[in-house]
Write an enzyme that holds these catalytic residues in place. Structure first.
Site, PDB file in Angstrom:
ATOM      1  N   LYS A   1       0.864  -1.190   0.000  1.00 34.82           N
ATOM      2  CA  LYS A   1       0.000   0.000   0.000  1.00 34.82           C
ATOM      3  C   LYS A   1       0.891   1.228   0.000  1.00 34.82           C
ATOM      4  O   LYS A   1       2.036   1.168   0.462  1.00 34.82           O
ATOM      5  CB  LYS A   1      -0.884   0.000   1.255  1.00 34.82           C
ATOM      6  CG  LYS A   1      -2.078   0.927   1.179  1.00 34.82           C
ATOM      7  CD  LYS A   1      -3.248   0.303   0.451  1.00 34.82           C
ATOM      8  CE  LYS A   1      -4.354   1.300   0.206  1.00 34.82           C
ATOM      9  NZ  LYS A   1      -5.553   0.668  -0.375  1.00 34.82           N
TER      10      LYS A   1
ATOM     11  N   ASP B   1      -6.981   4.515  -4.673  1.00 41.43           N
ATOM     12  CA  ASP B   1      -7.648   4.389  -3.377  1.00 41.43           C
ATOM     13  C   ASP B   1      -8.250   5.775  -3.125  1.00 41.43           C
ATOM     14  O   ASP B   1      -8.467   6.535  -4.086  1.00 41.43           O
ATOM     15  CB  ASP B   1      -6.651   3.974  -2.278  1.00 41.43           C
ATOM     16  CG  ASP B   1      -7.329   3.590  -0.954  1.00 41.43           C
ATOM     17  OD1 ASP B   1      -7.915   2.505  -0.883  1.00 41.43           O
ATOM     18  OD2 ASP B   1      -7.298   4.391   0.002  1.00 41.43           O
TER      19      ASP B   1
HETATM   20  P1  NDP Z   1     -12.842   8.014  -2.820  1.00 46.40           P
HETATM   21  O1  NDP Z   1     -11.799   9.027  -2.588  1.00 46.40           O
HETATM   22  O2  NDP Z   1     -13.356   7.813  -4.198  1.00 46.40           O
HETATM   23  O3  NDP Z   1     -14.110   8.292  -1.888  1.00 46.40           O
HETATM   24  C1  NDP Z   1     -13.999   8.346  -0.506  1.00 46.40           C
HETATM   25  C2  NDP Z   1     -15.320   8.839   0.054  1.00 46.40           C
HETATM   26  O4  NDP Z   1     -15.271   8.796   1.474  1.00 46.40           O
HETATM   27  C3  NDP Z   1     -15.629  10.267  -0.322  1.00 46.40           C
HETATM   28  O5  NDP Z   1     -17.023  10.428  -0.346  1.00 46.40           O
HETATM   29  C4  NDP Z   1     -14.996  11.031   0.838  1.00 46.40           C
HETATM   30  O6  NDP Z   1     -15.553  12.323   1.040  1.00 46.40           O
HETATM   31  C5  NDP Z   1     -15.285  10.133   2.000  1.00 46.40           C
HETATM   32  N1  NDP Z   1     -14.223  10.264   3.005  1.00 46.40           N
HETATM   33  C6  NDP Z   1     -12.905   9.986   2.852  1.00 46.40           C
HETATM   34  N2  NDP Z   1     -12.224  10.239   3.971  1.00 46.40           N
HETATM   35  C7  NDP Z   1     -13.129  10.684   4.849  1.00 46.40           C
HETATM   36  C8  NDP Z   1     -13.058  11.102   6.186  1.00 46.40           C
HETATM   37  N3  NDP Z   1     -11.897  11.115   6.844  1.00 46.40           N
HETATM   38  N4  NDP Z   1     -14.209  11.488   6.795  1.00 46.40           N
HETATM   39  C9  NDP Z   1     -15.396  11.465   6.117  1.00 46.40           C
HETATM   40  N5  NDP Z   1     -15.519  11.087   4.847  1.00 46.40           N
HETATM   41  C10 NDP Z   1     -14.411  10.693   4.227  1.00 46.40           C
HETATM   42  O7  NDP Z   1     -12.273   6.636  -2.222  1.00 46.40           O
HETATM   43  P2  NDP Z   1     -12.749   5.151  -2.502  1.00 46.40           P
HETATM   44  O8  NDP Z   1     -14.216   5.115  -2.716  1.00 46.40           O
HETATM   45  O9  NDP Z   1     -11.840   4.584  -3.520  1.00 46.40           O
HETATM   46  O10 NDP Z   1     -12.372   4.440  -1.123  1.00 46.40           O
HETATM   47  C11 NDP Z   1     -13.273   4.377  -0.020  1.00 46.40           C
HETATM   48  C12 NDP Z   1     -12.842   3.277   0.932  1.00 46.40           C
HETATM   49  O11 NDP Z   1     -12.831   2.025   0.242  1.00 46.40           O
HETATM   50  C13 NDP Z   1     -11.432   3.418   1.517  1.00 46.40           C
HETATM   51  O12 NDP Z   1     -11.419   2.853   2.815  1.00 46.40           O
HETATM   52  C14 NDP Z   1     -10.592   2.553   0.587  1.00 46.40           C
HETATM   53  O13 NDP Z   1      -9.401   2.120   1.197  1.00 46.40           O
HETATM   54  C15 NDP Z   1     -11.550   1.404   0.352  1.00 46.40           C
HETATM   55  N6  NDP Z   1     -11.300   0.612  -0.836  1.00 46.40           N
HETATM   56  C16 NDP Z   1     -11.284   1.171  -2.074  1.00 46.40           C
HETATM   57  C17 NDP Z   1     -11.082   0.385  -3.180  1.00 46.40           C
HETATM   58  C18 NDP Z   1     -11.174   0.926  -4.569  1.00 46.40           C
HETATM   59  O14 NDP Z   1     -11.153   0.134  -5.516  1.00 46.40           O
HETATM   60  N7  NDP Z   1     -11.323   2.218  -4.774  1.00 46.40           N
HETATM   61  C19 NDP Z   1     -10.776  -1.060  -3.060  1.00 46.40           C
HETATM   62  C20 NDP Z   1     -10.903  -1.565  -1.704  1.00 46.40           C
HETATM   63  C21 NDP Z   1     -11.116  -0.735  -0.649  1.00 46.40           C
HETATM   64  P3  NDP Z   1     -14.782  13.612   0.493  1.00 46.40           P
HETATM   65  O15 NDP Z   1     -14.909  13.561  -1.000  1.00 46.40           O
HETATM   66  O16 NDP Z   1     -15.481  14.757   1.119  1.00 46.40           O
HETATM   67  O17 NDP Z   1     -13.350  13.476   0.942  1.00 46.40           O
END
Ligand code: NDP
Length: 443
Positions: free
Chosen positions: A125, A165
Protein backbone atom coordinates in the site's frame (compact mmCIF):
# COMPACT_ATOMS: atom_id res chain seq x y z
CA UNK A 1 2.58 -15.55 27.72
CA UNK A 2 1.36 -17.48 24.67
CA UNK A 3 2.82 -16.94 21.20
CA UNK A 4 0.08 -14.64 19.84
CA UNK A 5 0.19 -12.42 22.95
CA UNK A 6 4.00 -12.22 22.73
CA UNK A 7 3.84 -11.06 19.12
CA UNK A 8 1.10 -8.54 19.90
CA UNK A 9 3.12 -7.10 22.78
CA UNK A 10 6.28 -6.97 20.66
CA UNK A 11 4.49 -5.32 17.74
CA UNK A 12 3.01 -2.65 20.00
CA UNK A 13 6.43 -1.97 21.56
CA UNK A 14 8.22 -1.79 18.20
CA UNK A 15 5.64 0.44 16.53
CA UNK A 16 4.74 3.20 18.97
CA UNK A 17 2.37 5.89 17.64
CA UNK A 18 0.90 3.57 14.99
CA UNK A 19 -2.62 3.01 16.38
CA UNK A 20 -4.30 2.03 13.10
CA UNK A 21 -1.57 -0.54 12.38
CA UNK A 22 -1.77 -2.01 15.88
CA UNK A 23 -5.59 -2.14 15.61
CA UNK A 24 -5.38 -4.12 12.35
CA UNK A 25 -2.69 -6.52 13.65
CA UNK A 26 -4.62 -7.13 16.88
CA UNK A 27 -7.84 -7.85 15.03
CA UNK A 28 -6.15 -10.36 12.71
CA UNK A 29 -3.88 -12.11 15.21
CA UNK A 30 -6.62 -12.45 17.83
CA UNK A 31 -8.76 -14.36 15.37
CA UNK A 32 -5.87 -16.60 14.27
CA UNK A 33 -5.46 -18.13 17.75
CA UNK A 34 -7.26 -21.40 16.87
CA UNK A 35 -4.99 -21.98 13.83
CA UNK A 36 -1.81 -21.08 15.69
CA UNK A 37 -2.76 -23.48 18.50
CA UNK A 38 -3.66 -26.29 16.11
CA UNK A 39 -0.64 -25.96 13.79
CA UNK A 40 2.66 -25.67 15.69
CA UNK A 41 4.80 -25.16 12.55
CA UNK A 42 3.81 -21.48 12.51
CA UNK A 43 5.18 -20.78 15.97
CA UNK A 44 8.23 -23.02 15.40
CA UNK A 45 9.18 -20.86 12.40
CA UNK A 46 8.24 -17.61 14.16
CA UNK A 47 5.94 -16.89 11.27
CA UNK A 48 3.85 -14.20 12.95
CA UNK A 49 6.88 -12.05 13.75
CA UNK A 50 7.80 -12.15 10.06
CA UNK A 51 4.22 -11.50 8.97
CA UNK A 52 3.82 -8.25 10.96
CA UNK A 53 7.09 -6.72 9.70
CA UNK A 54 6.88 -5.24 6.18
CA UNK A 55 9.48 -6.55 3.74
CA UNK A 56 10.27 -2.93 2.91
CA UNK A 57 8.93 0.58 3.76
CA UNK A 58 9.88 3.46 1.49
CA UNK A 59 9.30 7.05 2.64
CA UNK A 60 10.23 9.92 0.36
CA UNK A 61 10.00 13.66 -0.28
CA UNK A 62 7.57 14.87 -2.94
CA UNK A 63 8.34 18.47 -3.96
CA UNK A 64 6.06 20.25 -6.46
CA UNK A 65 5.09 23.77 -7.50
CA UNK A 66 1.55 25.13 -6.95
CA UNK A 67 -0.33 27.52 -9.26
CA UNK A 68 0.98 30.54 -7.37
CA UNK A 69 4.58 29.48 -8.01
CA UNK A 70 5.15 28.34 -4.41
CA UNK A 71 7.17 25.19 -3.72
CA UNK A 72 5.17 22.63 -1.75
CA UNK A 73 6.50 19.47 -0.10
CA UNK A 74 4.53 16.33 0.78
CA UNK A 75 5.53 12.96 2.18
CA UNK A 76 5.28 9.90 -0.07
CA UNK A 77 4.99 6.29 1.13
CA UNK A 78 5.07 2.77 -0.27
CA UNK A 79 5.00 -0.17 2.11
CA UNK A 80 5.85 -3.45 0.36
CA UNK A 81 4.44 -5.73 2.99
CA UNK A 82 4.47 -9.29 1.74
CA UNK A 83 5.37 -10.91 -1.59
CA UNK A 84 4.97 -14.59 -0.64
CA UNK A 85 2.21 -15.27 -3.16
CA UNK A 86 2.88 -12.65 -5.85
CA UNK A 87 4.13 -9.13 -6.63
CA UNK A 88 3.08 -6.45 -4.15
CA UNK A 89 -0.36 -5.09 -5.03
CA UNK A 90 -2.42 -2.42 -3.32
CA UNK A 91 -3.65 1.11 -3.80
CA UNK A 92 -2.20 4.57 -3.36
CA UNK A 93 -4.13 6.93 -1.06
CA UNK A 94 -3.83 10.72 -1.34
CA UNK A 95 -5.43 12.29 1.73
CA UNK A 96 -4.17 14.64 4.49
CA UNK A 97 -4.75 11.88 7.08
CA UNK A 98 -2.16 9.59 5.47
CA UNK A 99 0.81 8.62 7.65
CA UNK A 100 2.96 5.51 8.13
CA UNK A 101 0.47 3.94 10.54
CA UNK A 102 -2.42 4.26 8.08
CA UNK A 103 -0.36 2.90 5.18
CA UNK A 104 0.90 -0.04 7.27
CA UNK A 105 -2.61 -0.91 8.45
CA UNK A 106 -3.85 -0.86 4.86
CA UNK A 107 -0.85 -2.85 3.61
CA UNK A 108 -1.27 -5.47 6.32
CA UNK A 109 -4.97 -5.91 5.52
CA UNK A 110 -4.11 -6.10 1.84
CA UNK A 111 -2.02 -9.26 2.36
CA UNK A 112 -5.07 -11.24 3.49
CA UNK A 113 -7.50 -9.60 1.07
CA UNK A 114 -5.26 -10.41 -1.90
CA UNK A 115 -4.86 -13.96 -0.69
CA UNK A 116 -8.65 -14.34 -0.38
CA UNK A 117 -9.11 -13.06 -3.93
CA UNK A 118 -7.52 -16.29 -5.19
CA UNK A 119 -5.26 -14.25 -7.48
CA UNK A 120 -1.41 -14.46 -7.34
CA UNK A 121 -0.78 -11.07 -5.69
CA UNK A 122 1.14 -10.02 -2.57
CA UNK A 123 0.25 -7.14 -0.25
CA UNK A 124 1.37 -3.52 -0.39
CA UNK A 125 0.00 0.00 0.00
CA UNK A 126 1.19 3.54 -0.48
CA UNK A 127 0.18 7.14 -0.77
CA UNK A 128 0.78 10.65 0.40
CA UNK A 129 -0.57 13.33 2.73
CA UNK A 130 -1.33 15.36 -0.41
CA UNK A 131 -4.94 16.62 -0.72
CA UNK A 132 -6.15 16.56 -4.35
CA UNK A 133 -9.48 18.19 -3.39
CA UNK A 134 -9.51 21.86 -4.38
CA UNK A 135 -6.32 21.60 -6.48
CA UNK A 136 -6.24 22.45 -10.18
CA UNK A 137 -5.57 19.70 -12.73
CA UNK A 138 -2.14 21.17 -13.32
CA UNK A 139 -1.29 21.03 -9.61
CA UNK A 140 -2.47 17.41 -9.38
CA UNK A 141 -0.36 16.56 -12.42
CA UNK A 142 2.71 18.29 -10.97
CA UNK A 143 2.28 16.35 -7.74
CA UNK A 144 1.70 12.99 -9.46
CA UNK A 145 4.73 13.44 -11.71
CA UNK A 146 6.96 14.25 -8.75
CA UNK A 147 5.54 11.34 -6.73
CA UNK A 148 6.23 8.78 -9.45
CA UNK A 149 9.64 10.24 -10.27
CA UNK A 150 10.77 8.79 -6.95
CA UNK A 151 8.47 5.76 -6.72
CA UNK A 152 9.22 4.40 -10.22
CA UNK A 153 12.50 2.92 -8.91
CA UNK A 154 10.63 0.48 -6.70
CA UNK A 155 7.65 -0.61 -8.82
CA UNK A 156 7.12 -2.63 -12.01
CA UNK A 157 4.74 -5.11 -13.63
CA UNK A 158 6.53 -8.03 -11.92
CA UNK A 159 7.54 -6.34 -8.66
CA UNK A 160 4.89 -3.98 -7.34
CA UNK A 161 1.72 -2.81 -9.07
CA UNK A 162 -0.04 0.11 -7.31
CA UNK A 163 -3.67 1.12 -7.95
CA UNK A 164 -6.08 3.84 -6.78
CA UNK A 165 -7.65 4.39 -3.38
CA UNK A 166 -9.05 7.45 -1.59
CA UNK A 167 -8.12 10.55 -3.61
CA UNK A 168 -6.57 8.52 -6.43
CA UNK A 169 -8.86 7.91 -9.40
CA UNK A 170 -8.49 7.73 -13.18
CA UNK A 171 -7.02 11.24 -13.44
CA UNK A 172 -4.21 10.60 -10.94
CA UNK A 173 -3.45 7.12 -12.32
CA UNK A 174 -3.21 8.63 -15.83
CA UNK A 175 -0.69 11.27 -14.76
CA UNK A 176 1.40 8.71 -12.86
CA UNK A 177 1.33 6.21 -15.71
CA UNK A 178 2.41 8.87 -18.22
CA UNK A 179 5.38 9.86 -16.07
CA UNK A 180 6.40 6.24 -15.42
CA UNK A 181 6.38 5.54 -19.16
CA UNK A 182 8.32 8.71 -19.87
CA UNK A 183 11.06 7.86 -17.36
CA UNK A 184 11.42 4.15 -18.07
CA UNK A 185 10.42 4.01 -21.74
CA UNK A 186 8.35 0.91 -20.92
CA UNK A 187 4.70 0.38 -21.76
CA UNK A 188 3.76 -2.18 -19.15
CA UNK A 189 1.04 -2.94 -16.61
CA UNK A 190 2.76 -1.13 -13.74
CA UNK A 191 -0.41 0.52 -12.42
CA UNK A 192 -4.02 -0.65 -12.47
CA UNK A 193 -7.15 1.46 -12.71
CA UNK A 194 -5.81 2.81 -15.99
CA UNK A 195 -8.07 4.47 -18.58
CA UNK A 196 -9.68 2.19 -21.15
CA UNK A 197 -7.67 3.68 -24.03
CA UNK A 198 -4.31 2.72 -22.49
CA UNK A 199 -4.58 -0.68 -20.90
CA UNK A 200 -7.37 -0.31 -18.35
CA UNK A 201 -9.97 -2.99 -17.74
CA UNK A 202 -13.68 -2.63 -18.23
CA UNK A 203 -15.57 -2.86 -14.89
CA UNK A 204 -12.46 -1.98 -12.82
CA UNK A 205 -14.08 1.31 -11.80
CA UNK A 206 -17.25 -0.45 -10.70
CA UNK A 207 -15.55 -3.54 -9.28
CA UNK A 208 -15.21 -2.76 -5.57
CA UNK A 209 -18.80 -1.52 -5.19
CA UNK A 210 -20.30 -4.26 -7.36
CA UNK A 211 -18.18 -6.91 -5.64
CA UNK A 212 -19.30 -5.66 -2.23
CA UNK A 213 -22.93 -6.11 -3.17
CA UNK A 214 -22.27 -9.52 -4.78
CA UNK A 215 -20.63 -10.80 -1.58
CA UNK A 216 -23.29 -9.24 0.63
CA UNK A 217 -25.98 -10.88 -1.50
CA UNK A 218 -24.40 -14.33 -0.95
CA UNK A 219 -24.26 -13.69 2.78
CA UNK A 220 -27.85 -12.47 3.18
CA UNK A 221 -29.42 -14.97 0.79
CA UNK A 222 -27.93 -17.82 2.82
CA UNK A 223 -30.22 -16.56 5.62
CA UNK A 224 -33.28 -16.04 3.43
CA UNK A 225 -32.93 -12.27 2.92
CA UNK A 226 -32.72 -10.35 -0.36
CA UNK A 227 -31.71 -6.95 -1.77
CA UNK A 228 -35.11 -6.84 -3.48
CA UNK A 229 -37.18 -4.35 -1.49
CA UNK A 230 -34.45 -3.81 1.14
CA UNK A 231 -33.55 -0.37 2.51
CA UNK A 232 -29.82 0.22 2.29
CA UNK A 233 -27.70 2.85 4.09
CA UNK A 234 -24.40 3.72 2.39
CA UNK A 235 -21.67 6.05 3.65
CA UNK A 236 -19.28 7.84 1.31
CA UNK A 237 -19.96 9.00 -2.23
CA UNK A 238 -16.65 8.12 -3.87
CA UNK A 239 -15.67 5.26 -6.13
CA UNK A 240 -16.73 2.40 -3.85
CA UNK A 241 -19.93 4.01 -2.57
CA UNK A 242 -21.20 5.04 -6.00
CA UNK A 243 -21.02 1.59 -7.54
CA UNK A 244 -22.32 -0.15 -4.44
CA UNK A 245 -25.30 2.19 -4.70
CA UNK A 246 -25.75 1.41 -8.41
CA UNK A 247 -25.62 -2.37 -7.94
CA UNK A 248 -27.92 -2.34 -4.90
CA UNK A 249 -30.47 -0.31 -6.89
CA UNK A 250 -30.14 -2.73 -9.82
CA UNK A 251 -30.96 -5.58 -7.45
CA UNK A 252 -34.16 -3.85 -6.33
CA UNK A 253 -33.02 -2.11 -3.13
CA UNK A 254 -33.77 1.47 -2.08
CA UNK A 255 -30.56 3.28 -1.11
CA UNK A 256 -31.48 5.98 1.37
CA UNK A 257 -28.17 7.66 2.29
CA UNK A 258 -24.77 8.86 1.03
CA UNK A 259 -22.12 11.06 2.65
CA UNK A 260 -18.95 13.05 2.07
CA UNK A 261 -16.59 14.65 4.55
CA UNK A 262 -18.86 17.72 4.89
CA UNK A 263 -22.20 16.04 5.49
CA UNK A 264 -24.73 13.40 4.50
CA UNK A 265 -28.03 13.06 2.70
CA UNK A 266 -31.15 11.11 3.59
CA UNK A 267 -33.49 10.31 0.70
CA UNK A 268 -36.46 8.39 2.03
CA UNK A 269 -37.52 7.18 -1.44
CA UNK A 270 -34.03 6.48 -2.73
CA UNK A 271 -31.05 8.53 -3.90
CA UNK A 272 -30.93 9.85 -7.46
CA UNK A 273 -27.95 7.77 -8.62
CA UNK A 274 -27.37 9.35 -12.04
CA UNK A 275 -27.33 12.83 -10.52
CA UNK A 276 -25.01 11.75 -7.70
CA UNK A 277 -22.60 10.03 -10.09
CA UNK A 278 -22.39 13.09 -12.33
CA UNK A 279 -21.96 15.40 -9.33
CA UNK A 280 -19.11 13.35 -7.86
CA UNK A 281 -17.35 11.88 -10.90
CA UNK A 282 -17.68 14.70 -13.42
CA UNK A 283 -18.28 17.94 -11.50
CA UNK A 284 -16.25 16.90 -8.42
CA UNK A 285 -18.99 18.62 -6.41
CA UNK A 286 -20.21 18.37 -2.81
CA UNK A 287 -23.32 16.70 -1.38
CA UNK A 288 -24.88 20.00 -0.27
CA UNK A 289 -25.24 20.72 -4.00
CA UNK A 290 -27.24 17.49 -4.35
CA UNK A 291 -29.47 18.72 -1.54
CA UNK A 292 -29.97 22.12 -3.22
CA UNK A 293 -31.34 20.34 -6.32
CA UNK A 294 -33.40 17.73 -4.45
CA UNK A 295 -36.01 19.23 -2.10
CA UNK A 296 -37.04 15.69 -1.08
CA UNK A 297 -33.67 15.17 0.57
CA UNK A 298 -32.61 15.94 4.13
CA UNK A 299 -29.01 17.21 4.32
CA UNK A 300 -27.16 17.12 7.62
CA UNK A 301 -23.70 18.16 8.75
CA UNK A 302 -23.97 16.50 12.15
CA UNK A 303 -24.32 12.84 13.13
CA UNK A 304 -23.82 9.94 10.74
CA UNK A 305 -25.82 7.94 8.20
CA UNK A 306 -26.13 4.99 10.61
CA UNK A 307 -28.91 6.70 12.57
CA UNK A 308 -31.48 6.06 9.82
CA UNK A 309 -33.65 2.97 9.62
CA UNK A 310 -32.23 0.40 7.22
CA UNK A 311 -32.00 -3.34 6.58
CA UNK A 312 -28.45 -3.40 5.23
CA UNK A 313 -25.56 -1.03 6.01
CA UNK A 314 -22.62 -0.58 3.63
CA UNK A 315 -19.87 1.64 5.10
CA UNK A 316 -17.86 2.83 2.05
CA UNK A 317 -15.97 5.98 3.16
CA UNK A 318 -12.96 5.43 5.41
CA UNK A 319 -11.52 3.69 8.49
CA UNK A 320 -13.21 3.92 11.90
CA UNK A 321 -16.36 5.62 10.62
CA UNK A 322 -18.85 3.26 12.30
CA UNK A 323 -18.57 3.47 16.08
CA UNK A 324 -20.18 1.69 19.02
CA UNK A 325 -23.09 4.15 19.21
CA UNK A 326 -23.66 3.73 15.47
CA UNK A 327 -23.75 -0.05 15.92
CA UNK A 328 -26.32 0.40 18.68
CA UNK A 329 -28.47 2.57 16.42
CA UNK A 330 -28.29 0.03 13.58
CA UNK A 331 -29.29 -2.81 15.92
CA UNK A 332 -32.15 -0.79 17.42
CA UNK A 333 -33.43 0.06 13.93
CA UNK A 334 -33.62 -3.57 12.84
CA UNK A 335 -30.65 -3.68 10.47
CA UNK A 336 -29.68 -7.32 9.80
CA UNK A 337 -26.46 -7.07 7.77
CA UNK A 338 -23.34 -4.91 7.58
CA UNK A 339 -20.82 -5.37 4.76
CA UNK A 340 -17.70 -3.21 4.70
CA UNK A 341 -16.88 -1.48 1.41
CA UNK A 342 -14.17 0.63 3.05
CA UNK A 343 -11.12 -0.75 4.83
CA UNK A 344 -11.71 -1.20 8.59
CA UNK A 345 -14.64 1.27 8.71
CA UNK A 346 -16.07 -0.33 11.86
CA UNK A 347 -14.25 0.03 15.17
CA UNK A 348 -13.49 -3.25 17.01
CA UNK A 349 -16.10 -2.35 19.66
CA UNK A 350 -18.73 -1.81 16.96
CA UNK A 351 -17.92 -5.15 15.31
CA UNK A 352 -18.24 -6.94 18.63
CA UNK A 353 -21.64 -5.38 19.31
CA UNK A 354 -22.96 -6.16 15.83
CA UNK A 355 -21.83 -9.77 16.00
CA UNK A 356 -23.19 -10.25 19.52
CA UNK A 357 -26.56 -8.91 18.38
CA UNK A 358 -26.58 -11.57 15.65
CA UNK A 359 -26.17 -9.30 12.63
CA UNK A 360 -24.45 -10.73 9.57
CA UNK A 361 -21.10 -8.96 9.31
CA UNK A 362 -18.72 -9.12 6.30
CA UNK A 363 -15.30 -7.54 6.97
CA UNK A 364 -13.68 -5.29 4.36
CA UNK A 365 -10.85 -7.65 3.51
CA UNK A 366 -13.42 -10.05 2.07
CA UNK A 367 -16.25 -7.71 1.10
CA UNK A 368 -14.20 -5.12 -0.80
CA UNK A 369 -11.79 -7.59 -2.43
CA UNK A 370 -13.57 -7.18 -5.78
CA UNK A 371 -11.47 -4.09 -6.55
CA UNK A 372 -8.10 -5.70 -6.21
CA UNK A 373 -9.36 -8.89 -7.87
CA UNK A 374 -10.36 -6.91 -10.93
CA UNK A 375 -7.02 -5.10 -10.78
CA UNK A 376 -5.41 -8.54 -11.00
CA UNK A 377 -7.65 -9.26 -14.00
CA UNK A 378 -6.35 -5.99 -15.51
CA UNK A 379 -2.78 -7.26 -14.95
CA UNK A 380 -3.66 -10.52 -16.70
CA UNK A 381 -5.12 -8.67 -19.69
CA UNK A 382 -2.04 -6.40 -19.86
CA UNK A 383 0.39 -9.31 -19.90
CA UNK A 384 -1.69 -11.12 -22.51
CA UNK A 385 -1.99 -7.88 -24.53
CA UNK A 386 -5.75 -8.18 -24.91
CA UNK A 387 -8.93 -6.85 -23.35
CA UNK A 388 -12.00 -8.70 -22.21
CA UNK A 389 -15.59 -7.50 -22.61
CA UNK A 390 -17.47 -5.95 -19.69
CA UNK A 391 -19.60 -9.11 -19.42
CA UNK A 392 -16.53 -11.33 -19.20
CA UNK A 393 -14.93 -9.21 -16.47
CA UNK A 394 -18.17 -8.86 -14.52
CA UNK A 395 -18.76 -12.60 -14.68
CA UNK A 396 -15.23 -13.30 -13.39
CA UNK A 397 -15.70 -10.70 -10.62
CA UNK A 398 -18.98 -12.29 -9.62
CA UNK A 399 -17.51 -15.76 -9.40
CA UNK A 400 -14.52 -14.46 -7.40
CA UNK A 401 -16.89 -12.89 -4.84
CA UNK A 402 -18.98 -16.08 -4.63
CA UNK A 403 -15.76 -18.06 -4.03
CA UNK A 404 -14.59 -15.62 -1.36
CA UNK A 405 -17.89 -15.99 0.47
CA UNK A 406 -17.58 -19.77 0.21
CA UNK A 407 -14.02 -19.86 1.52
CA UNK A 408 -14.65 -17.51 4.45
CA UNK A 409 -17.78 -19.33 5.54
CA UNK A 410 -16.08 -22.73 5.24
CA UNK A 411 -13.01 -21.56 7.18
CA UNK A 412 -15.23 -20.14 9.95
CA UNK A 413 -17.17 -23.39 10.19
CA UNK A 414 -14.00 -25.54 10.13
CA UNK A 415 -12.75 -23.77 13.26
CA UNK A 416 -16.11 -23.97 15.06
CA UNK A 417 -17.12 -20.33 14.46
CA UNK A 418 -19.97 -20.73 11.95
CA UNK A 419 -21.10 -17.42 10.39
CA UNK A 420 -18.23 -15.51 11.99
CA UNK A 421 -16.91 -14.08 8.73
CA UNK A 422 -14.24 -11.99 10.49
CA UNK A 423 -12.54 -15.14 11.77
CA UNK A 424 -13.25 -16.97 8.49
CA UNK A 425 -11.67 -14.22 6.36
CA UNK A 426 -8.57 -13.94 8.54
CA UNK A 427 -7.97 -17.67 8.69
CA UNK A 428 -8.62 -18.36 5.01
CA UNK A 429 -6.45 -15.38 3.96
CA UNK A 430 -3.67 -16.24 6.41
CA UNK A 431 -3.19 -19.93 5.65
CA UNK A 432 -2.31 -19.53 1.98
CA UNK A 433 0.26 -16.78 2.68
CA UNK A 434 1.69 -18.52 5.75
CA UNK A 435 2.13 -21.83 3.94
CA UNK A 436 3.84 -20.08 1.00
CA UNK A 437 6.17 -18.34 3.46
CA UNK A 438 7.04 -21.63 5.14
CA UNK A 439 7.73 -23.28 1.78
CA UNK A 440 10.06 -20.44 0.76
CA UNK A 441 12.27 -20.71 3.87
CA UNK A 442 13.53 -17.93 6.13
CA UNK A 443 13.47 -14.98 3.71
P1 NDP B 1 -12.84 8.01 -2.82
O1 NDP B 1 -11.80 9.03 -2.59
O2 NDP B 1 -13.36 7.81 -4.20
O3 NDP B 1 -14.11 8.29 -1.89
C1 NDP B 1 -14.00 8.35 -0.51
C2 NDP B 1 -15.32 8.84 0.05
O4 NDP B 1 -15.27 8.80 1.47
C3 NDP B 1 -15.63 10.27 -0.32
O5 NDP B 1 -17.02 10.43 -0.35
C4 NDP B 1 -15.00 11.03 0.84
O6 NDP B 1 -15.55 12.32 1.04
C5 NDP B 1 -15.29 10.13 2.00
N1 NDP B 1 -14.22 10.26 3.00
C6 NDP B 1 -12.91 9.99 2.85
N2 NDP B 1 -12.22 10.24 3.97
C7 NDP B 1 -13.13 10.68 4.85
C8 NDP B 1 -13.06 11.10 6.19
N3 NDP B 1 -11.90 11.11 6.84
N4 NDP B 1 -14.21 11.49 6.80
C9 NDP B 1 -15.40 11.47 6.12
N5 NDP B 1 -15.52 11.09 4.85
C10 NDP B 1 -14.41 10.69 4.23
O7 NDP B 1 -12.27 6.64 -2.22
P2 NDP B 1 -12.75 5.15 -2.50
O8 NDP B 1 -14.22 5.11 -2.72
O9 NDP B 1 -11.84 4.58 -3.52
O10 NDP B 1 -12.37 4.44 -1.12
C11 NDP B 1 -13.27 4.38 -0.02
C12 NDP B 1 -12.84 3.28 0.93
O11 NDP B 1 -12.83 2.03 0.24
C13 NDP B 1 -11.43 3.42 1.52
O12 NDP B 1 -11.42 2.85 2.82
C14 NDP B 1 -10.59 2.55 0.59
O13 NDP B 1 -9.40 2.12 1.20
C15 NDP B 1 -11.55 1.40 0.35
N6 NDP B 1 -11.30 0.61 -0.84
C16 NDP B 1 -11.28 1.17 -2.07
C17 NDP B 1 -11.08 0.39 -3.18
C18 NDP B 1 -11.17 0.93 -4.57
O14 NDP B 1 -11.15 0.13 -5.52
N7 NDP B 1 -11.32 2.22 -4.77
C19 NDP B 1 -10.78 -1.06 -3.06
C20 NDP B 1 -10.90 -1.56 -1.70
C21 NDP B 1 -11.12 -0.74 -0.65
P3 NDP B 1 -14.78 13.61 0.49
O15 NDP B 1 -14.91 13.56 -1.00
O16 NDP B 1 -15.48 14.76 1.12
O17 NDP B 1 -13.35 13.48 0.94
Amino acid sequence: MNYVDCILAETAAKNPNQPEFIQAVTEVLDSLRPVIDAEPQYEKNNLLARLVEPERSIIFRVPWVDDKGNVQVNKGYRVQFNSAIGPYKGGLRFHPSVNLSVIKFLGFEQIFKNSLSGMPIGGGKGGSDFEPKGKSDREVMAFCQSFITELYKYIGAYTDVPAGDIGVGAREIGYMYGQYKRITGRYEGVLTGKGLTYGGSLVRKQATGYGLVYLCREMIEAKGHSFEGAKVAVSGSGNVALYAIEKAIQLGATVVTASDSNGWIYEKDGVDFEYLKDLKEVKRGRLFEYAEDHPSCVYSTTGRVWSVKCDIALPCATQNELHEDDARALIANGCYAVAEGANMPSTPEAVELLQKAGLLFAPGKAANAGGVSTSALEMTQNSQRLSWSAEEVDEKLHSIMVNIYKSISEAAEAYGMKDNFVVGANIAGFKKVADAMLAQGIV
